[in-house]
Scaffold this active site. Structure first.
Site, PDB file in Angstrom:
ATOM      1  N   SER A  10      11.171 -20.785 -11.738  1.00  0.00           N
ATOM      2  CA  SER A  10       9.759 -20.839 -11.367  1.00  0.00           C
ATOM      3  C   SER A  10       9.432 -22.122 -10.618  1.00  0.00           C
ATOM      4  O   SER A  10       9.988 -22.381  -9.563  1.00  0.00           O
ATOM      5  CB  SER A  10       8.893 -20.666 -12.623  1.00  0.00           C
ATOM      6  OG  SER A  10       7.537 -20.524 -12.284  1.00  0.00           O
ATOM      7  N   ASP A  55       9.295 -18.929  -6.921  1.00  0.00           N
ATOM      8  CA  ASP A  55       9.496 -17.501  -7.212  1.00  0.00           C
ATOM      9  C   ASP A  55       8.241 -16.687  -6.943  1.00  0.00           C
ATOM     10  O   ASP A  55       8.182 -15.502  -7.275  1.00  0.00           O
ATOM     11  CB  ASP A  55      10.017 -17.282  -8.629  1.00  0.00           C
ATOM     12  CG  ASP A  55       8.983 -17.558  -9.705  1.00  0.00           C
ATOM     13  OD1 ASP A  55       8.205 -18.515  -9.539  1.00  0.00           O
ATOM     14  OD2 ASP A  55       8.966 -16.838 -10.727  1.00  0.00           O
ATOM     15  N   ASP A  57       5.165 -16.456  -8.066  1.00  0.00           N
ATOM     16  CA  ASP A  57       4.216 -15.878  -9.017  1.00  0.00           C
ATOM     17  C   ASP A  57       2.956 -16.736  -9.121  1.00  0.00           C
ATOM     18  O   ASP A  57       1.922 -16.257  -9.565  1.00  0.00           O
ATOM     19  CB  ASP A  57       4.850 -15.628 -10.391  1.00  0.00           C
ATOM     20  CG  ASP A  57       5.418 -16.865 -11.062  1.00  0.00           C
ATOM     21  OD1 ASP A  57       5.400 -17.956 -10.451  1.00  0.00           O
ATOM     22  OD2 ASP A  57       5.882 -16.749 -12.215  1.00  0.00           O
TER      23      ASP A  57
END
Length: 568
Positions: free
Chosen positions: A145, A299, A301
């Site tokens: 992340s 990533d 998100d």
């Protein structure tokens, strides 16, 4: 021989040890050796995440194989159908991500389980989408992340495209822990087993893009805005720019940060929660007189937002951008007669109260979950089955949101499209997104939200974090900076205490979180990070105006530092 020495000797002398790790092990200092072997890397709020390198407390080919073999045992116990449905696998730009992803695919195939693995890097939300689109039994995402370059990680998903919630994760963990020797696991497979590995790409991209495009509420809005966009060297580069191309928004990419560089060489940090993530984008914005800046984590998100307001660029917090997105979406659903019956919005116990007030103003119920978007995904799936309530939005304070739940995780490409639409819509009204936020403050009260993360690495750090929470439980504060504590919630002990009376805290799984509500309408929460060696302090401070809220925030932060013995 200590457990650290025992584990170290096993690794350094094992015939199957990946050769790249031999030299690193040989050169370890006693402190490095202890940190790498004193424990085994564990699942947290977002799967496993840790430093790359050799050791039982590191992310490496062997610890990932152990986790995947445990997952494979779990899948096989669900029968032949689960093995045939298979597992979708995605990965980001980090060191070893692609290698680990394809190694996972081979190991699953060796266990007789079908594996769909992306040809190249893709966002975490697209992996979540792929699980449902392909009808898979679950998914694996290799990513750390927003963590620094030294990290990587491993997330597991269920058939709903949702990260494994604690009870399911516990079943996998039991099977992982039953594996004695992670170094003995090999991934050499036969030609027949290779047929179980299918490479995917555009066949999933196109349906994902079509679904993202479907979130638009005002697709014909005049797109008279300039967007500076940075993927921070990560997976958002292709999907976000493709979506803007198809919808007609003018984006200017931060070219230096568009290469999938695992060292993040052109950014001080890939984390949108930190100011360094915006440095280069802010220069681009000033040079191009941009209306907004959008920055995604590796990533894809999470999405951070900067807004040009009164000639200056203001970087919004995740709480602020989430509240503005919520206001735009709900107001447009009402205006267009599209608000569903029994609408519900989800956020977390450490998300600002402002969003709940915005939702209530539009007749939308708010349900709170623990930190971790899997809990929001779980609620989405529940109401999709029961039809008791209808989802309209979900978000966390850490820059993660989900507009439409064809994905069951945070989705930055969706957020980038909706934020662009909101900016264009309000610009037509003579407003920017900070103006919208200020209108919300005028209507619902002024809030300042902040987070202080205390980094405490290693075994000693983990013990110190545990001690901080333990001390707060033993001697709970009655006041903070002179402001009385009127209610407290302990999510680990499942207790609410109010006016000296204790009652059960229900509706949540146990979690090591403490939350203190103050008489002035503010609250403070404390929780260890589930993905990093940190203890996090969250502040939602209500003030009479911005200056008052800021002054109170500083007082509360200082008081908590003194209370926990962490003041500098």
């Amino acid at each position: 021989m200590s457990i650290v020495e025992e584990r170290y000797e096993k690794w350094v002398n094992h015939p199957n040890l990946d050769p790249r790790y031999k030299e690193v092990l040989a050169e370890m200092t006693p402190e490095e050796k202890n940190d790498a072997f004193y424990t085994t890397i564990e699942f947290g709020t977002a799967g496993m995440r840790g430093l790359l390198g050799p050791g039982t407390n590191r992310i490496n080919i062997h610890t990932i194989r152990k986790a995947t073999q445990g997952f494979a045992e779990y899948i096989k116990e669900h029968g032949e159908k689960a093995c045939e449905e298979g597992i979708a696998i995605g990965y980001d730009n980090r060191h070893m991500s692609r290698e680990l992803a394809f190694d996972c695919a081979d190991l699953l195939a060796k266990n007789g389980i079908k594996a769909y693995v992306f040809k190249s890097l893709r966002p975490t939300p697209e992996l979540s989408f792929a699980v449902r689109h392909l009808g898979c039994f679950g998914g694996i995402m290799i990513t750390a992340s927003h963590n620094p370059k030294e990290y990587n990680g491993y997330k597991l998903y269920d058939s709903k495209g949702c990260q494994l919630v604690p009870d399911l994760a516990a079943q996998v963990i039991d099977r992982v822990n039953a594996i004695d020797d992670e170094l003995a696991i090999e991934t050499n497979i036969t030609e027949d087993q290779k047929k179980l590995v299918q490479v995917i790409g555009k066949d999933v991209d196109e349906p994902y893009y079509e679904n993202v495009l479907s979130i638009q509420l005002n697709p014909d809005v005049e797109k008279d805005i300039t967007i500076v966009f940075s993927p921070e060297h990560g997976t958002a580069n292709v999907p976000v720019r493709e979506i803007y191309k198809r919808t007609g928004y003018h984006d200017i990419p931060v070219e230096e940060q568009c290469t999938p560089d695992p060292d993040f060489s052109q950014t001080p940090t890939p984390n949108p929660e930190q100011p360094g993530a915006y440095e280069l984008a802010l220069k681009y914005a000033a040079d191009n007189d941009a209306d907004i800046i959008l920055v995604c984590d590796p990533d894809a998100d999470r999405m951070g937002v900067g807004v040009k307001h009164d000639g200056e660029y203001v970087v919004m917090t995740g709480n602020q951008s989430g509240a503005v997105l919520l206001e735009y979406i709900l107001s447009q659903l009402h205006a267009q007669g599209k608000m569903p019956d029994n609408p519900v919005m989800f956020n977390t116990v450490v998300t600002s109260d402002l969003g709940e007030k915005v939702a209530a103003d539009h007749g939308v119920e708010t349900e709170k979950t623990l930190t971790g978007f899997k809990f929001i995904g779980e609620k989405v799936a529940k109401y999709e089955q029961t039809h008791e309530k209808n989802y309209v939005f979900g978000y966390e304070e850490s820059y993660g949101s989900l507009i439409k739940p064809f994905v069951r995780d945070k989705d930055a490409p969706q957020a980038c499209l909706m934020l662009a639409e909101a900016a264009a819509y309000y610009k037509k009204q003579g407003k920017d997104l900070v103006d919208v936020l200020n209108d919300l403050y005028a209507k619902h009260g002024t809030y300042e939200e902040s987070q202080v993360a205390l980094s405490l690495a290693g075994e000693a750090g983990a013990k110190r974090i545990q001690q901080i929470l333990s001390d707060l439980r033993k001697d709970a504060p009655k006041e903070i900076a002179g402001e009385p504590v009127v209610k407290s919630e302990d999510y680990k002990e499942e207790i609410i205490e109010e006016n000296g009376e204790k009652k059960p805290l229900t509706g949540f799984v146990k979690s090591d979180v403490l939350k203190y509500y103050l008489e002035d309408g503010s609250w403070i929460a404390v929780r260890p990070s589930g993905t990093e060696p940190k203890c996090k302090f969250y502040y939602c401070v209500k003030g009479s105006d911005k200056a008052d809220a800021h002054e109170k925030t500083e007082k509360f932060q200082q008081a908590m530092a003194e209370l926990t013995g962490t003041a500098e």
